[in-house]
Design a protein around this motif. Structure first.
Motif, PDB file in Angstrom:
ATOM      1  N   ASP A 111      11.862  62.821  10.063  1.00  0.00           N
ATOM      2  CA  ASP A 111      11.262  61.908  11.465  1.00  0.00           C
ATOM      3  C   ASP A 111      11.223  62.825  12.489  1.00  0.00           C
ATOM      4  O   ASP A 111      10.059  62.755  13.120  1.00  0.00           O
ATOM      5  N   ARG A 112      11.973  64.080  12.534  1.00  0.00           N
ATOM      6  CA  ARG A 112      11.605  65.199  13.673  1.00  0.00           C
ATOM      7  C   ARG A 112      10.462  65.788  13.394  1.00  0.00           C
ATOM      8  O   ARG A 112       9.557  65.911  14.247  1.00  0.00           O
ATOM      9  N   GLU A 113      10.322  66.023  12.180  1.00  0.00           N
ATOM     10  CA  GLU A 113       9.055  67.035  11.844  1.00  0.00           C
ATOM     11  C   GLU A 113       7.658  65.850  12.082  1.00  0.00           C
ATOM     12  O   GLU A 113       6.715  66.394  12.604  1.00  0.00           O
ATOM     13  N   ALA A 114       7.928  64.665  11.661  1.00  0.00           N
ATOM     14  CA  ALA A 114       6.606  63.832  11.966  1.00  0.00           C
ATOM     15  C   ALA A 114       6.396  63.794  13.422  1.00  0.00           C
ATOM     16  O   ALA A 114       5.202  63.732  13.613  1.00  0.00           O
ATOM     17  N   LYS A 115       7.394  63.671  14.295  1.00  0.00           N
ATOM     18  CA  LYS A 115       7.250  63.561  15.590  1.00  0.00           C
ATOM     19  C   LYS A 115       6.556  64.734  16.284  1.00  0.00           C
ATOM     20  O   LYS A 115       5.686  64.597  16.740  1.00  0.00           O
ATOM     21  N   HIS A 116       7.213  66.104  15.738  1.00  0.00           N
ATOM     22  CA  HIS A 116       6.589  67.229  16.159  1.00  0.00           C
ATOM     23  C   HIS A 116       4.870  67.261  15.840  1.00  0.00           C
ATOM     24  O   HIS A 116       4.222  67.658  16.635  1.00  0.00           O
ATOM     25  N   ILE A 117       4.921  66.632  14.760  1.00  0.00           N
ATOM     26  CA  ILE A 117       3.498  67.051  14.138  1.00  0.00           C
ATOM     27  C   ILE A 117       2.524  66.056  14.814  1.00  0.00           C
ATOM     28  O   ILE A 117       1.262  66.410  15.449  1.00  0.00           O
ATOM     29  N   ASP A 118       3.057  64.740  15.407  1.00  0.00           N
ATOM     30  CA  ASP A 118       2.145  63.977  16.105  1.00  0.00           C
ATOM     31  C   ASP A 118       1.684  64.709  17.329  1.00  0.00           C
ATOM     32  O   ASP A 118       0.575  64.439  17.757  1.00  0.00           O
ATOM     33  N   ARG A 119       2.723  65.153  18.029  1.00  0.00           N
ATOM     34  CA  ARG A 119       2.666  65.851  19.414  1.00  0.00           C
ATOM     35  C   ARG A 119       1.545  67.127  19.139  1.00  0.00           C
ATOM     36  O   ARG A 119       0.763  67.277  19.874  1.00  0.00           O
ATOM     37  N   LEU A 120       1.789  67.674  18.047  1.00  0.00           N
ATOM     38  CA  LEU A 120       0.625  68.888  17.886  1.00  0.00           C
ATOM     39  C   LEU A 120      -0.690  68.382  17.752  1.00  0.00           C
ATOM     40  O   LEU A 120      -1.679  69.102  18.108  1.00  0.00           O
ATOM     41  N   VAL A 121      -0.886  67.454  17.004  1.00  0.00           N
ATOM     42  CA  VAL A 121      -2.184  66.694  16.776  1.00  0.00           C
ATOM     43  C   VAL A 121      -2.703  66.278  18.288  1.00  0.00           C
ATOM     44  O   VAL A 121      -3.968  66.533  18.336  1.00  0.00           O
ATOM     45  N   GLN A 122      -2.065  65.714  18.821  1.00  0.00           N
ATOM     46  CA  GLN A 122      -2.290  65.403  20.193  1.00  0.00           C
ATOM     47  C   GLN A 122      -2.941  66.544  21.202  1.00  0.00           C
ATOM     48  O   GLN A 122      -3.615  66.501  21.884  1.00  0.00           O
ATOM     49  N   GLN A 123      -2.108  67.452  20.730  1.00  0.00           N
ATOM     50  CA  GLN A 123      -2.311  68.774  21.724  1.00  0.00           C
ATOM     51  C   GLN A 123      -3.695  69.604  21.113  1.00  0.00           C
ATOM     52  O   GLN A 123      -4.009  70.518  21.793  1.00  0.00           O
ATOM     53  N   ARG A 124      -3.995  69.200  19.948  1.00  0.00           N
ATOM     54  CA  ARG A 124      -5.163  69.756  19.432  1.00  0.00           C
ATOM     55  C   ARG A 124      -5.071  71.144  18.950  1.00  0.00           C
ATOM     56  O   ARG A 124      -5.940  72.060  19.346  1.00  0.00           O
ATOM     57  N   VAL A 125      -3.907  71.463  18.538  1.00  0.00           N
ATOM     58  CA  VAL A 125      -3.717  72.918  18.246  1.00  0.00           C
ATOM     59  C   VAL A 125      -4.631  73.326  17.126  1.00  0.00           C
ATOM     60  O   VAL A 125      -5.263  72.433  16.307  1.00  0.00           O
ATOM     61  N   GLN A 126      -4.989  74.497  17.111  1.00  0.00           N
ATOM     62  CA  GLN A 126      -6.015  75.252  16.157  1.00  0.00           C
ATOM     63  C   GLN A 126      -5.371  75.198  14.836  1.00  0.00           C
ATOM     64  O   GLN A 126      -6.505  75.299  13.987  1.00  0.00           O
ATOM     65  N   GLY A 127      -4.129  75.143  14.570  1.00  0.00           N
ATOM     66  CA  GLY A 127      -3.698  75.265  13.255  1.00  0.00           C
ATOM     67  C   GLY A 127      -2.097  75.061  13.274  1.00  0.00           C
ATOM     68  O   GLY A 127      -1.469  75.179  14.227  1.00  0.00           O
ATOM     69  N   ILE A 128      -1.805  74.403  11.996  1.00  0.00           N
ATOM     70  CA  ILE A 128      -0.232  74.154  11.992  1.00  0.00           C
ATOM     71  C   ILE A 128       0.378  74.947  10.654  1.00  0.00           C
ATOM     72  O   ILE A 128      -0.152  74.775   9.653  1.00  0.00           O
ATOM     73  N   LEU A 129       1.317  75.888  10.953  1.00  0.00           N
ATOM     74  CA  LEU A 129       2.085  76.483  10.071  1.00  0.00           C
ATOM     75  C   LEU A 129       3.294  75.481   9.914  1.00  0.00           C
ATOM     76  O   LEU A 129       3.955  75.274  10.966  1.00  0.00           O
TER      77      LEU A 129
END
Lengths: 346, 346
Positions: A111-129
DNA sequence: TTGTATGCGTTATCAA
DNA sequence: TTGATAACGCATACAA
């Protein structure tokens, strides 16, 4: 820099322009194409910027640019130094590309992982590792579907649907157990779990393979399963190991990571066992604390920083290169022999 | 969610509006004030959002709002688990306030620290928490001048010009050495440095104070200076300690942090000393690896998570409360006795 | 070389 | 209850 908090808001290019008596476009030119602006105006603008304490507003730049200038790494276990070394490798590469790095920690919770990813998508990061809790989880494929470059770190991509960097865990298992056989051990424990973790399975698989190749009886490679890869679990495995009848008791243990090995080492010392004489121990990862242990730990080294650097390189390639093809980078682990397996038996 | 990469760009409220056949304002209402929107339209809009895979663009929100929804922590040494535990405490509080947390690592380098701060200012973070390389560095006062809420973590604010959270290091030093005196030790080493670090000075000061109060001769509390607070330096201090003439050699060591203590422990064990019988060891911080050591380390516990939570609370107060007054939060350290000081001598 | 105008995506205000 | 419009700060295309 004088504090000019105009109404609580930080000064903008507009404010700088007004202060310097030029247009907003000129200020922007000073920032982005200084060569096209005359030395005199440039200096005037720069003075105004210093005067006002102007700092670019990253969100405005980003909105304009359509993409952020940041990468993100979502790590699995912040308490395990291994992941921080990986993160450092990533940061090195990010730095070189003038990108920021957001480091998140899922702490093994989906759940924490999903939450972090949500945020990162909102931030429009260039890429996710990411070193995911579960490589097959739905939110991972979602990232890819969104067109966000992403790379599995320390995990293999079975499907080949994205990039991944990892070491050859089967080989790692082989190296570790071959070293123990080499040292004269004829009964060995494999400590690790849960088996849902692919790496545990593969390290065990490698261990078994080499065990068989040397013609050792299957039942003399004993699997002591653990519920997690933690110091605590290593300790508890030690207790179970001590509880085995002495003819069945292994003279060496190969632990699926260094945290387990440290826990096992602690239990052994507390129980009055000599390491390596009564019990030899091999860990995996070669975190700094392995070398720092009271009995320095033999460990299978992963190139932690290089894993990170490569992962960053791959995600950047996916982000910028239209001809990008997904790549599964595999590194070769190496045994680092230390005192915990020091002597040849007999 | 269908991938609708309109021209590579992620779908915006405008796209959602078009897809749902409503105006952009209505979409915004669905997002921010769902109650004012009729159930029918709301559902239609929500379907469109799901259909397009719409995700809010954080930078646009932020630009509009004038401030980001994030805090930042710049830590001093990513290799020291202590700071990660602090970070976890901060994250807990940030999470509760629905803020993101950017974790940066200066790795003890002032230039990296300054670079991180630059970035964070550009990001317009709501507040900065920092364990600085040098609490008196210029870029720190600059943060305050910019009006960015900021809090010193694990450091005291001498000036009182901003908030800080820390433990009472003098008391920590007292506790540690009193424990050793209590255990019968009459010659003790203090291992730590460089003295430019305020905490090293204060822990030593506390150690000396209690030493004097117990009427022990000053020269029997020996300072073994180190160049850093690392495992390596702990090891090298161990060598110097072993090199002392036996009548001068301490029977116990108080290390300024756990990394030093782990290094010292390793050297002692390697050199064939029994811990605690030949050499007792006390660390500081009580990181998880202290309890996990082969000889579990006695340590002076800092409430790491609570330090973080409190720091976050303070920075949020400064960010939101107009009547905020700077506060120096001080926590009381506690001794955690373990095997490394286990026995009473004689 | 400098200035003007436009749009990025979101939210909020106001009018309908 | 919904729609039209303006503004946040920046970068750029284009005009002067």
């Amino acid at each position: 820099m004088t504090p000019h908090p105009r109404n609580g808001r930080a000064p903008s290019v507009k404010d700088v322009a007004a202060a310097a008596g030029v247009s907003l476009g000129t200020v922007s030119n000073v920032l982005n194409r200084p060569s096209v602006v005359s030395a005199a105006t440039r200096e005037r603008v720069e003075r105004a910027m210093a005067e006002l304490g102007f700092v670019r507003n990253e969100s405005a730049r980003q909105l304009r640019a359509g993409t952020s200038r940041a990468l993100a790494y979502v790590m699995l276990d912040g308490g395990n130094p291994f992941f921080h070394d990986v993160a450092e490798g990533i940061e090195t590469a990010a730095e070189a590309a003038d990108l920021s790095l957001f480091v998140c920690n899922s702490n093994g919770r989906s759940d924490r992982e999903a939450k972090h990813i949500d945020r990162l998508v909102q931030q429009r990061v260039q890429g996710i590792l990411i070193t995911p809790v579960d490589p097959d989880a739905g939110h991972l494929t979602e990232i890819a579907q969104r067109g966000i470059p992403f790379v599995l770190v320390d995990r293999f991509s079975r499907s080949g649907g994205h990039c991944s960097v990892a070491v050859d865990d089967v080989l790692g298992g082989r190296i570790a157990v071959e070293h123990l056989i080499d040292r004269g051990h004829r009964r060995v424990a494999f400590v690790g779990g849960p088996s849902s973790i692919g790496q545990v399975r593969e390290r065990l698989q490698g261990a078994r393979a080499v065990w068989a190749e040397f013609g050792m009886p299957e039942e003399d490679l004993i699997h002591l399963p653990t519920e997690a890869m933690t110091v605590n679990e290593g300790r508890s495995a030690g207790e179970r190991l001590a509880g085995l009848p002495s003819r069945r008791r292994p003279t060496a243990a190969f632990c699926a990571n260094d945290l387990l090995a440290l826990g096992l080492l602690q239990h052994a010392v507390t129980a009055g066992l000599r390491v390596p004489d009564d019990l030899a121990i091999v860990g995996f990862d070669d975190i700094d604390f392995a070398a720092a242990a009271a009995v320095p730990l033999t460990s299978v080294r992963q190139p932690r920083q290089e894993l990170g650097r490569t992962a960053a390189r791959l995600v950047l390639d996916e982000a910028t290169n239209p001809d990008h093809v997904h790549e599964q980078a595999t590194f070769v682990p190496a045994l680092v022999a230390r005192a915990s397996t020091g002597t040849v038996r007999r």
